[in-house]
Design a protein around this motif. Structure first.
Motif, short mmCIF file in Angstrom:
data_model
loop_
_atom_site.label_atom_id
_atom_site.label_comp_id
_atom_site.label_asym_id
_atom_site.label_seq_id
_atom_site.Cartn_x
_atom_site.Cartn_y
_atom_site.Cartn_z
N GLY A 262 16.84 28.06 -7.40
CA GLY A 262 17.64 29.21 -7.01
C GLY A 262 18.01 30.07 -8.20
N ASN A 263 19.08 30.83 -8.07
CA ASN A 263 19.48 31.77 -9.11
C ASN A 263 20.39 31.15 -10.16
N TYR A 264 20.89 29.94 -9.93
CA TYR A 264 21.69 29.29 -10.96
C TYR A 264 20.81 28.95 -12.16
N GLN A 265 21.45 28.80 -13.30
CA GLN A 265 20.70 28.46 -14.51
C GLN A 265 19.95 27.14 -14.35
N ASN A 266 20.61 26.15 -13.71
CA ASN A 266 19.96 24.87 -13.51
C ASN A 266 19.16 24.80 -12.22
N GLY A 267 19.24 25.84 -11.39
CA GLY A 267 18.41 25.92 -10.21
C GLY A 267 18.80 25.03 -9.06
N THR A 268 20.04 24.58 -8.99
CA THR A 268 20.44 23.61 -7.97
C THR A 268 20.85 24.25 -6.64
N ASP A 269 20.77 25.56 -6.53
CA ASP A 269 21.27 26.21 -5.32
C ASP A 269 20.19 26.52 -4.30
N SER A 270 18.92 26.22 -4.62
CA SER A 270 17.87 26.53 -3.65
C SER A 270 16.59 25.83 -4.06
N GLY A 271 15.59 25.83 -3.15
CA GLY A 271 14.27 25.29 -3.43
C GLY A 271 14.25 23.78 -3.54
N VAL A 272 13.17 23.26 -4.12
CA VAL A 272 13.06 21.81 -4.29
C VAL A 272 14.11 21.30 -5.28
N GLY A 273 14.58 22.17 -6.16
CA GLY A 273 15.66 21.76 -7.06
C GLY A 273 16.90 21.35 -6.30
N LYS A 274 17.23 22.09 -5.27
CA LYS A 274 18.39 21.74 -4.44
C LYS A 274 18.16 20.44 -3.70
N LEU A 275 16.94 20.23 -3.19
CA LEU A 275 16.64 18.99 -2.47
C LEU A 275 16.80 17.77 -3.38
N LEU A 276 16.36 17.89 -4.62
CA LEU A 276 16.54 16.78 -5.57
C LEU A 276 18.01 16.56 -5.89
N TYR A 277 18.69 17.64 -6.14
CA TYR A 277 20.10 17.55 -6.56
C TYR A 277 20.97 16.96 -5.46
N GLU A 278 20.66 17.26 -4.22
CA GLU A 278 21.45 16.76 -3.10
C GLU A 278 20.88 15.49 -2.49
N ASN A 279 19.97 14.83 -3.21
CA ASN A 279 19.43 13.53 -2.81
C ASN A 279 18.71 13.58 -1.47
N GLU A 280 18.06 14.69 -1.19
CA GLU A 280 17.25 14.78 0.02
C GLU A 280 15.81 14.34 -0.24
N ILE A 281 15.37 14.39 -1.47
CA ILE A 281 14.06 13.88 -1.85
C ILE A 281 14.22 13.06 -3.13
N ASP A 282 13.22 12.20 -3.40
CA ASP A 282 13.24 11.36 -4.60
C ASP A 282 12.38 11.93 -5.72
N ILE A 283 11.34 12.67 -5.35
CA ILE A 283 10.35 13.11 -6.33
C ILE A 283 9.68 14.37 -5.80
N THR A 284 9.16 15.20 -6.70
CA THR A 284 8.38 16.37 -6.27
C THR A 284 6.90 16.08 -6.50
N CYS A 285 6.06 16.57 -5.62
CA CYS A 285 4.61 16.48 -5.85
C CYS A 285 4.08 17.81 -6.37
N THR A 286 4.97 18.67 -6.80
CA THR A 286 4.62 19.87 -7.55
C THR A 286 5.28 19.76 -8.92
N GLY A 287 4.96 20.66 -9.81
CA GLY A 287 5.57 20.65 -11.13
C GLY A 287 6.60 21.76 -11.26
N ALA A 288 7.37 21.69 -12.31
CA ALA A 288 8.37 22.72 -12.61
C ALA A 288 8.53 22.80 -14.12
N SER A 289 8.81 23.99 -14.61
CA SER A 289 8.97 24.18 -16.05
C SER A 289 10.21 23.46 -16.55
N GLN A 290 10.08 22.90 -17.72
CA GLN A 290 11.15 22.10 -18.30
C GLN A 290 11.99 22.98 -19.22
N ARG A 291 13.17 23.38 -18.73
CA ARG A 291 14.05 24.26 -19.48
C ARG A 291 15.39 23.58 -19.72
#
Length: 649
Positions: A262-291
């Motif tokens: 999402g639009n937050y710096q850490n990206g926890t407000d939307s997308g697969v980042g939110k799913l990970l942060y809220e414990n809805e998924i354990d792992i992504t089968c896509t990649g993401a940039s490491q910032r």
């Protein structure tokens, strides 16, 4: 009394031997795990504690005996980010009997924090079910239970749980035997081999698909390399995820999102980042940039993909119209020497002509202006209609021509070689790109829009407000990749996209000259991208080892060769660079300034001669003959009409 004393002495010696064996086991365990700091949850007597402290000091191991107080326990179990701590727990102590199930988080039982738990002998009333009741062990737990066999012998068991959250039972393996002085290995499998099999686990995974109208199933689309420029990051990492699945035998469920963060710096407000942060998924089968902001929220597995979003454009070159391109072939020193030499040759031509006229009898004399005109004409490869008649003058004239041809060869060779071989200097920064004449467009990607919104960099904001979304525009300059790259091909346009998206289109549609002109400027820093896990995930160490092994055998390189696009090769050995108005501006500016000065002096001469011709001395008319091809029309008395001028034909 004597038999009683002997029994007491024998009992004390047995107890002391038992304590010494336990302490040797503890120090040996901490030393083998390279633990320099340890915490103890025990209830031993002061004499026993002092004996252990003495042994720990010899081994150079720091220690801390935790009191049975809430704050002390919390502080001891607090996560230490950069330090590995060992923990010793004696569950035979009534004070810490329920510590495992009540106060210890699974995070504290990771591989980096080894635990040695001293337990009572197992029997019908004290079984593994009782000992491990409500204990949240992890897949990567480094927990060893020491069960006493007799006074000096311990059976050591390795205990972990592959999926506590799924209701799986702990896995208990006899690991070692402590015989009172040394450890005897019973389990020869390594941590990785012992825990590699995850056949009973179903992981929750998530991916990102930007092209929603793709054909076929998700897996077919992810493995279709015909359109690798579409969803490249997800397609790159999905084969790596399938390799993890094959090696560890787990199954997975899937959730698909249309963005990474999402639009937050850490990206926890939307997308697969939110799913990970809220414990809805354990792992992504896509990649993401490491910032940096995301590292505090997510764990990454061995970044292998090069995340490369850039502005792509045909290099127009950077030229300063006010910079004289014609002075570059020679250094300042050479130009100064050339000017001085020209003046000296003009001086000698004038002197030689005057001396020859006076002493040799040659009737030829030239003014200083004529001498300079002769010299400059030869230097500029224009020759001269006036040449010396005496031997000395001709020698100086010949030397001048030699100098002229040498300088001309060096000068023209430098100009031509630079235009044929050297590409024009490209833009190097966003500031130069933003203030250039190029139009700018972007691909409709979530991370690009987010970057414009969250970045306060002045160059990024200038491009966004003046190029991508100008004040009078009704919408962003967003183009599909095919359209954007087509505009780049035409020239005068910069398009922001992933290089893995742009390069295949460029290779298919550009010719060699256009390929050689391609230049990139990154706006979003180029970083590695990898599969993401929940922060402090229990699968991180295991999957990380697997990916390292996959990389060692070349499978990651093979995946990279399939999905990462390389920049098309520039095969032209010679590049002809068209000379534009920026390069020739100074030449035309010099011409116009010279013409303007000529007109100014022409007006001055006409005015001067019209009103002052009669007052001019006769000698001045003789000198003027050398500058005019016809007699002066306003000459009173036709004084100049009968005089013969030099023939330059």
């Amino acid at each position: 009394m004597k038999p009683i004393y002997l029994l007491f002495t024998l009992f004390s010696s047995l107890v002391q031997a038992d304590e010494e064996s336990t302490f040797l086991l503890i120090t040996n365990y901490l030393s083998r795990n390279n633990m320099k700091t340890s915490y103890f949850f025990t209830c031993w007597k002061k004499t026993e504690t002092l004996q252990l402290m003495h042994m720990m000091t010899k081994q150079d191991i720091k220690f801390n005996f935790v009191k049975n107080e809430k704050n002390a326990i919390i502080q001891a179990l607090d996560e230490k980010s950069m330090t590995r701590y060992g923990y010793i727990l004696d569950t035979r102590c009534q004070n810490f009997k329920n510590l495992l199930s009540e106060k210890i988080s699974t995070v504290n039982m990771r591989l980096s924090h080894p635990w040695l738990i001293l337990s009572a002998q197992l029997n019908t009333s004290t079984s593994w079910e009782v000992v491990l009741k409500n204990v949240n062990l992890r897949m990567d737990s480094n927990v060893k239970f020491a069960i006493p066999e007799d006074e000096s012998t311990f059976n050591i068991f390795d205990v972990y749980n592959p999926a506590h959250q799924l209701g799986e039972s702990p896995v208990i393996t006899e690991f070692e035997i402590w015989n009172g002085s040394s450890l005897q290995m019973q389990q020869t499998k390594t941590f990785y081999l012992q825990r590699r099999d995850m056949s009973h686990i179903k992981l929750r995974s998530g991916s990102v698909v930007l092209i929603s109208n793709h054909s076929g199933t998700f897996e077919e689309y992810m493995l279709d390399s015909r359109f690798k420029q579409l969803d490249t990051m997800s397609k790159f990492h999905y084969p790596m995820f399938l390799l993890l699945e094959d090696v560890h035998n787990f199954t997975h469920s899937l959730k698909i999102e249309d963005k990474w963060f999402g639009n937050y710096q850490n990206g926890t407000d939307s997308g697969v980042g939110k799913l990970l942060y809220e414990n809805e998924i354990d792992i992504t089968c896509t990649g993401a940039s490491q910032r940096p902001p995301r590292v505090d929220v997510y764990d990454y597995l061995m970044p292998s993909y090069h995340f490369r979003p850039c502005y792509i454009f045909r290099n127009p070159g950077t030229y300063n119209p006010l910079e004289n391109q014609f002075l570059k072939p020679f250094t300042d020193t050479v130009w100064y020497i050339t000017i001085v030499s020209t003046v000296l040759v003009s001086f000698f031509i004038k002197i030689f002509h005057r001396l020859e006229n006076k002493f040799v009898g040659i009737k030829a004399d030239y003014s200083w202006a004529t001498a300079l005109l002769i010299t400059f004409s030869v230097i500029f490869q224009q020759d001269s209609c006036i040449f010396p008649t005496g031997l000395a003058g001709r020698i100086s004239f010949l030397v001048l021509q030699i100098l002229s041809i040498l300088l001309y060869n060096y000068y023209t060779s430098s100009i031509i070689s630079s235009l044929l071989s050297k590409p024009p200097e490209a833009f190097h920064s966003l500031d130069e790109l933003g203030h250039s004449k190029l139009e700018i467009g972007i691909e409709d990607l979530p991370y690009t829009i987010t970057w414009f919104e969250i970045m306060n960099d002045s160059d990024v904001q200038y491009i966004y407000k003046n190029k991508v979304f100008p004040p009078n525009a009704k919408k962003l300059n967003i183009y599909e990749p095919d359209e954007g790259i087509a505009k780049v091909k035409q020239g005068g346009f910069a398009y922001h996209t992933q290089l893995d998206t742009g390069y295949p289109i460029i290779a298919r549609t550009f010719d060699q000259e256009q390929i050689c002109d391609i230049t990139e400027i990154p706006m979003i820093p180029q970083v590695g991208a990898g599969i993401m896990l929940q922060k402090k995930s229990q699968y991180k160490e295991l999957f990380h080892i697997t990916l390292r092994k996959i990389k060692e055998v070349g499978l990651v390189h093979r995946i990279s060769q399939i999905w990462e696009s390389k920049k098309p090769d520039c095969l032209s050995s010679i590049r002809v660079v068209a000379v534009g108005s920026d390069q020739t501006f100074i030449a035309f500016l010099t011409l116009f300034i010279g013409m303007a000065l000529s007109l100014v002096f022409l007006v001055i001469e006409i005015v001067w001669f019209r009103f002052n011709l009669d007052a001019l001395p006769p000698k001045l008319f003789e000198k003027m003959e050398q500058f005019y091809s016809l007699p002066l029309q306003n000459d009173p008395g036709n004084r100049l009409a009968s005089r013969k001028l030099p023939n330059c034909q």
